[in-house]
Each structure stands twice: as structure tokens, then as C-alpha cells.
Design an enzyme around this catalytic site. Structure first.
Site, PDB file in Angstrom:
ATOM      1  N   TYR A 182      12.690 -11.589   9.363  1.00 36.16           N
ATOM      2  CA  TYR A 182      13.191 -12.964   9.350  1.00 36.16           C
ATOM      3  C   TYR A 182      13.607 -13.371  10.770  1.00 36.16           C
ATOM      4  CZ  TYR A 182      13.082 -12.768   4.253  1.00 36.16           C
ATOM      5  OH  TYR A 182      12.670 -12.670   2.953  1.00 36.16           O
ATOM      6  N   ARG A 340      17.021  -4.290  -7.192  1.00 35.79           N
ATOM      7  CA  ARG A 340      16.192  -4.428  -8.394  1.00 35.79           C
ATOM      8  C   ARG A 340      16.766  -3.667  -9.589  1.00 35.79           C
ATOM      9  NH1 ARG A 340      10.840  -2.486  -5.583  1.00 35.79           N
ATOM     10  NH2 ARG A 340      12.439  -1.270  -4.512  1.00 35.79           N
ATOM     11  N   GLU A 433       5.149   4.981 -36.657  1.00 33.19           N
ATOM     12  CA  GLU A 433       4.330   5.436 -35.535  1.00 33.19           C
ATOM     13  C   GLU A 433       3.416   6.553 -36.030  1.00 33.19           C
ATOM     14  OE1 GLU A 433       2.289   6.663 -32.462  1.00 33.19           O
ATOM     15  OE2 GLU A 433       3.453   4.789 -32.410  1.00 33.19           O
TER      16      GLU A 433
END
Length: 665
Positions: A182, A340, A433
Site C-alpha cells: 500500500y 480469517r 449415511e
């Protein structure tokens, strides 16, 4: 089902210890480091939205002691850039929202710093840079050059907004940023800064703007008001738009220069450094995907810690809490920056304080819900494994619609998410399942050496389903009669996908991708992987890391580029550089003609050629598993399809479609 990890009581108490930035006491060692959240951040008056405020309130309640929201614009004159949001000096509603934000964070017991931006520079077209520089990923386009007066005007804007932030209750300031390339980073690096005025030349001159900003903020806000810098310790920059994977041939900031910058910034009065690596040109160091080792920043940050007395916050793949704990205990860093992973689980910190790390929903490093949405599709930031992230007020769990019984068919990630959400809403859930385990394709994906987070995600779901008392019937292939016995009010089909097998001569001689992942012992020394999507490229990478000779064949004109499943740029860029490093050959615009005992016959514009191979791996995509939804309509209840059963895609697609359907039942 998975039991609780054996964790000693108080094992993670180091994270709970307070420390000081200047004279401000931070209650613990976890910080939410800055991320741009996008369009849902602001209201119609230019102030922070309730969604934005609630997002940070939740993370304060979740145990993060310091919150640093993403960059605030400060320039409404030289190069106002809307991606950073409204400029507080010209936006009437900004202060109102900022006061509400800081007040609620403080009530939750945390501190909050404002990150203020000088600008983005040559990272985006049309924005000025210290010198005439090539614009990132825009061919021969070059940036306009800042005048001396414009730099000084920008410095004044930073100081003005810092004062507004203090008046709105922020506890300190972080400068955006001498990282990611930046504007402040461009000023600080000789690669981008070739000026001949007082802001160019020597390292001290290149840091002059940062020094003047810090001094100006201290003058108007007081010496005790903390000011820090988001600093890239090393750029991993080889040339414009070219990274250096190994850090050799560094054209940007070397680690030695990064350490020198740390010492100078401390001497200028900066109170803390929030360190990471990379630029846009080396995005996989700036926003590291799953292929980057967890905790790679620790050794780099430790070099900074050796030469300064101010706190060092280390960010970048720091979600391995055991490595982070070790670094804190050894004094290598002062605090852990989580970005994150705080999207994936707002209670990340609190779960460690409670000695329940197994409850943390793991960030999988995919960059699909965060980076790709923010930087590539222009959508609001969220998270592949947490559909509520940064959308909590607009996509939260809905109250149950009475008492209902829901049957979920399929125990892959989509089926588990559907079952989890239905149970959280208060419904009675039974999951069928047909195999002997939950997880579906997570099992194969998590087998890669660089995808341990996927395996953790599968275990997380198993624990959550167990604690929610969901009835799970393994090795049960349901039929109409057995589901009728459940007396369901709704049925969710999450039957997943199977490997595609197009009509190609001799394809039966190839090993199917999932079989190759589960049984690497079947793969020989010379490997041809047919299909350059995510699955094929990751198989190729894993085999190359084990010393195999690998060739990838892709029919499209680039790898990892198929439609909605195309890889985020950092992931793509890193795979390409890893392929170069490990010698993986890539044939693009090349299709498979047939598989023979000798290898793979392929064809492109140059004609046909046989690629000799001990093993051909078929990674030609997936197709939805055939299911018998039609036969279940006689039960007269709503039937839904989620995840790969609607069309094979990504983990984000699987989780989000399941969440949305389960939240509407």
C-alpha cells in the site's frame, strides 16, 4: 464419534495474560487484525452499520482483547477511493457509528484501535504512487506521481482522522500500512520510491511520512495515545507482479531492512508493530492460503522482537494455537494476530481460555469466502465454513417453525451442516449415511499434507453433531419405507458427488482422483494428472513434494480456472510458483485422447503426443450422485437438495447451500 481432546486445565492461560501498548492495557494476547469487510459495513449516512458493529461486538465477547477493524479512508481530495468507505472528515454519520462501535466493544471488555489509511497507491488503476510505477496486474499501465504537496496533504488527513477517532472512543491508532504494497509501503521501499525530494532516497527519508504522521498524531492526541504500524517485514517481491517463493532475489524489503525499519519506527515514537509479510505482487505471502505452513511468521516476527522494546503482534497463518502458545512463552512475540480464523469462529479465543480447542471451527485457508468475495467478486466478506460471518445481523439463525422432524440423507460436509443448523434451531434430526463414517469428500481432501485444516473441520462437525444429540445412522442407505418410519416433516438430500468418467478410450486404466488421494501407494514415479482444477493440482503438488515426476494436463487455457470453482488469486499464484519450484510440468489447452499401458495420449494445437507414465490420475471433475428423490415424493413432505447433489462445486457451496436450506425449513 470424536471425543474431546485431552487438554490440561489452564493449558492456554498464557493467552489470557494482559500486556501494555504504551499506557493502554490490553486484556489478553489475541487481536483481531484488520480485514476489509465490504458493502455491509456502512449505512446510508456513511456511518458504520449495525451489522459491522455487531460483528466486532461478537468478537470482543468471544475473547479477543484487541480489535483493529479494516482501513478507514482519510483522503477526500488527492485520491478518494470508495473501497475504503466514507472519509470521517466529510461524512456526518461516521462519528455516530464509531461511538456506538467503541462503546459496545468496551462494554464487552476489549480495546479497539482505528486503522487509518494514507492510500492504496499503484495497487489500483488511477491512484497516485511515490514514483511512476506499474499498476498491479494491469499490463503497461502506470500510476500518476504524487507531488510533495500531495504527500503532505495526505499526512494532514491521517492526523485529522486520528483525532476524530480518539474523540469517538478509539483506544489507539494503527497506520495502514507499510505492508501489502500500500501507499506507505511504496514510500518505504526503494523498489517503488525513486523520489529525489525529502520523501525519497535514504531509508530515513522513505520513512519520513510515517514519522511525520506519528508525530502529528501524538501532537493532537497526546503522547499517551498509542500509534502503531502494520508492517510487512519482508516483501517476497522479485519484480512487478512476480513473487519470490523462497525469498531469494528480493527486490522489495529484505528481512534485514524490515528489522532496520522496526528500530527506526520505535525511535520515531511508534508504540507497537503489527507484522506480517508480502505485497499484492506476492499475494500468497500477504494472504497465505493453505499451502503456506501455519506459524511461518513466528521466526520472522522474532527477528523484529529481538531489536525493539515495543510489542510485536504477529499475523499470517497464526491459527495453530500450540505454535502461537510456544512463541508467546518463549518471548518471540507479544500477541497473536488472528484475521480469517476470527471469521470462521468469533469465539476462537474464548474456546481456548475454556480449555476446549476442539470446539474451534477451523479456518481452512481456502480464501473463498473472504479474499475472493472481497477482492475478486466485489461481494461482502464472509467465510466458507461460517455462512454467518460478517453477516450476522442479516443471515442469523431463524427461530424454529414449530416442532419438526428433519431427515438428512448424506453425511458429507453439506449433510452435516444441514443437520447441525436444523438441530440448533430446535428440530429433531436424523442423519443417514451409507458409508461407515461421516465427512464425505472431506476425508480425501484432508489427507493432503498441506490440508490438515480440512481434517480438523471434519472432526469439528462430528463433535458438534454428537453434542447436539443428532441421531446418526451409519451404513444405512435409506429407502422410502425406512424414512417413512421416521415420520419426517422435511427431507434434505445431501448425497454428494462422484468422480466424473467421460467416455475416453482406456480411462479405466487411470486411477480416479479420490482413490489416488486415499491410496498414494498406488502411484508410481512418473505421473500424469489429467485435469488441472483444484483437485488435480493438489494431487500433483503432493506427489511432486514426494519427489515424483509430475505432468498436469488441462483442457482449458489455464489451471484452476473453471467457473465458480476458480481459485482465489493467492492460491492460484502459489500453486503456480510451487509447480515451478518442484518441477511440475503443465500442459494447457491440451485434452486427453486416450489412456494406454504406456501413459496418456494427449492432443493440442501441435498435434498428438504420448506422455509416458507409470500412473495416470483422472481428475476430470465430479458429478452429482444419482439419488431417488422422485420416489420420496409419495411421502408428501418438502424435499430439498443441497451441496454437491445440486452440482459439484466447493466447500463454500456445500456449506452455504446447506445452511440456507436448513435455516428456512
Amino acid at each position: 464419534m470424536c471425543g474431546k481432546e485431552k487438554v490440561a486445565v489452564g493449558a492456554y492461560d498464557i493467552f489470557k495474560t494482559p500486556y501494555k501498548i504504551g499506557k493502554v492495557e490490553i486484556p489478553n494476547r489475541f487481536a483481531v487484525i484488520p480485514m476489509t469487510l465490504g458493502a455491509l459495513s456502512y449505512d446510508e449516512d456513511g456511518g458504520f452499520s449495525e451489522n459491522f458493529i455487531h460483528y466486532f461486538e461478537l468478537r470482543a465477547q468471544g475473547g479477543f482483547g484487541l480489535l483493529i477493524p479494516g482501513a478507514i479512508a482519510t483522503d477526500a481530495v488527492v485520491d478518494p477511493y470508495s473501497a475504503l468507505g466514507p472519509v470521517p472528515t466529510v461524512t456526518p454519520g461516521w462519528a455516530r457509528g464509531a461511538r456506538e462501535l467503541t462503546d459496545r466493544v468496551h462494554k464487552a471488555g476489549s480495546k479497539i484501535f482505528a486503522q487509518i489509511s494514507m492510500g492504496l497507491g499503484r495497487n489500483y488503476p488511477g491512484l497516485p504512487s511515490p514514483s511512476e510505477n506499474y499498476v498491479w496486474k494491469n499490463g503497461d499501465m502506470k500510476s500518476p506521481v504524487l507531488t510533495t504537496e500531495q504527500i503532505q496533504q495526505k499526512i494532514k488527513g491521517m492526523i485529522d482522522v486520528a483525532k476524530i477517532a480518539k474523540d469517538c472512543g478509539y483506544d489507539g491508532i494503527e497506520l495502514h500500512a507499510m505492508h501489502w504494497g500500500y501507499l506507505l509501503d511504496q514510500l518505504g521501499m526503494s523498489f517503488f520510491n525513486r523520489r529525489e525530494d525529502q520523501y525519497g532516497g535514504s531509508l530515513e527519508n522513505r520513512l519520513r511520512a510515517a514519522k511525520e504522521i506519528c508525530e502529528g498524531i501524538k501532537e493532537v492526541c497526546g503522547e499517551d495515545f498509542p500509534v502503531g504500524m502494520r508492517l510487512g517485514l519482508k516483501s517476497y517481491l522479485k519484480d512487478n507482479n512476480i513473487a519470490t517463493l523462497t525469498g531469494e532475489e528480493e527486490a522489495g524489503r529484505t528481512l534485514a531492512e524490515g528489522v532496520a525499519v522496526c528500530k527506526l519506527l520505535e525511535s520515531y515514537g511508534f508504540d507497537f508493530l503489527d507484522v506480517d509479510t508480502g505485497t499484492y505482487d506476492s499475494f500468497y505471502y500477504a494472504c497465505p492460503p493453505m499451502y503456506m505452513p501455519q506459524g511461518f511468521m513466528i521466526d520472522l516476527a522474532a527477528k523484529a522482537k529481538e531489536v525493539v522494546n515495543i510489542p510485536i503482534i504477529a499475523g499470517g497463518r497464526m491459527q495453530d494455537y500450540d505454535k502461537a502458545k510456544d512463541a508467546l512463552e518463549k518471548g518471540l512475540i507479544d500477541a497473536v494476530g488472528i484475521g480469517r480464523a476470527s471469521l470462521a469462529d468469533p469465539d476462537y479465543a474464548k474456546k481456548l481460555y475454556d480449555d476446549t480447542p476442539e470446539r474451534i471451527r477451523p479456518c481452512i485457508g481456502c480464501n473463498m469466502g473472504c479474499f475472493r468475495r472481497c477482492c475478486e467478486t466485489g461481494e461482502p466478506v464472509s467465510c466458507a465454513v461460517n455462512p454467518q460471518a460478517a453477516r450476522e445481523t442479516v443471515n442469523g439463525l431463524k427461530p424454529a417453525d414449530g416442532k419438526k422432524k428433519v431427515v438428512v440423507v448424506g453425511g458429507g460436509v453439506s449433510g452435516m451442516e444441514a443437520a447441525r443448523v436444523c438441530a440448533l434451531r430446535g428440530y429433531d434430526v436424523t442423519l443417514f449415511e451409507q458409508s461407515d463414517h461421516l465427512g464425505g469428500h472431506l476425508a480425501e481432501a484432508g489427507a493432503h499434507s498441506f490440508k490438515s485444516e480440512i481434517a480438523k473441520l471434519a472432526k469439528w462437525y462430528e463433535r458438534e453433531l454428537s453434542e447436539l444429540n443428532i441421531t446418526i445412522k451409519l451404513e444405512h442407505a435409506p429407502c422410502v419405507n425406512c424414512i417413512r418410519k421416521e415420520n419426517p416433516d422435511a427431507i434434505v438430500f445431501a448425497t454428494g458427488s462422484v468422480a466424473a468418467a467421460p467416455p475416453i478410450d482406456g480411462l479405466e486404466k487411470a486411477i480416479v482422483s479420490l482413490d489416488a488421494i486415499e491410496h498414494p501407494e498406488k502411484i508410481g514415479k512418473n505421473v500424469v494428472v489429467v485435469g488441472g482444477g483444484l483437485v488435480g493440482c493438489e494431487i500433483a503438488l503432493d506427489e511432486a513434494k514426494h519427489g515424483k515426476n509430475v505432468t498436469v494436463v488441462e483442457a482449458l487455457d489455464d489451471i484452476m480456472s473453471a467457473g465458480g470453482a476458480s481459485a482465489p488469486y493467492p492460491n492460484y499464484q502459489m500453486i503456480c510458483d510451487l509447480f515451478d519450484f518442484y518441477g511440475v510440468k503443465v500442459l494447457k489447452s491440451t485434452k486427453l485422447v486416450r489412456v494406454t499401458d504406456a501413459g496418456a495420449v494427449v492432443e493440442n494445437a501441435d498435434g498428438q503426443v504420448t506422455l509416458p507414465a507409470d500412473t495416470v490420475v483422472s481428475a476430470l471433475g465430479f458429478k452429482p450422485t444419482e439419488n431417488a428423490e422422485e420416489s420420496y415424493k409419495e411421502l408428501g413432505v418438502p424435499i430439498y437438495s443441497v451441496g454437491d447433489s445440486k452440482g459439484a462445486a466447493t466447500i463454500l457451496n456445500a456449506v452455504w447451500t446447506a445452511y440456507d436450506v436448513a435455516n428456512e425449513i
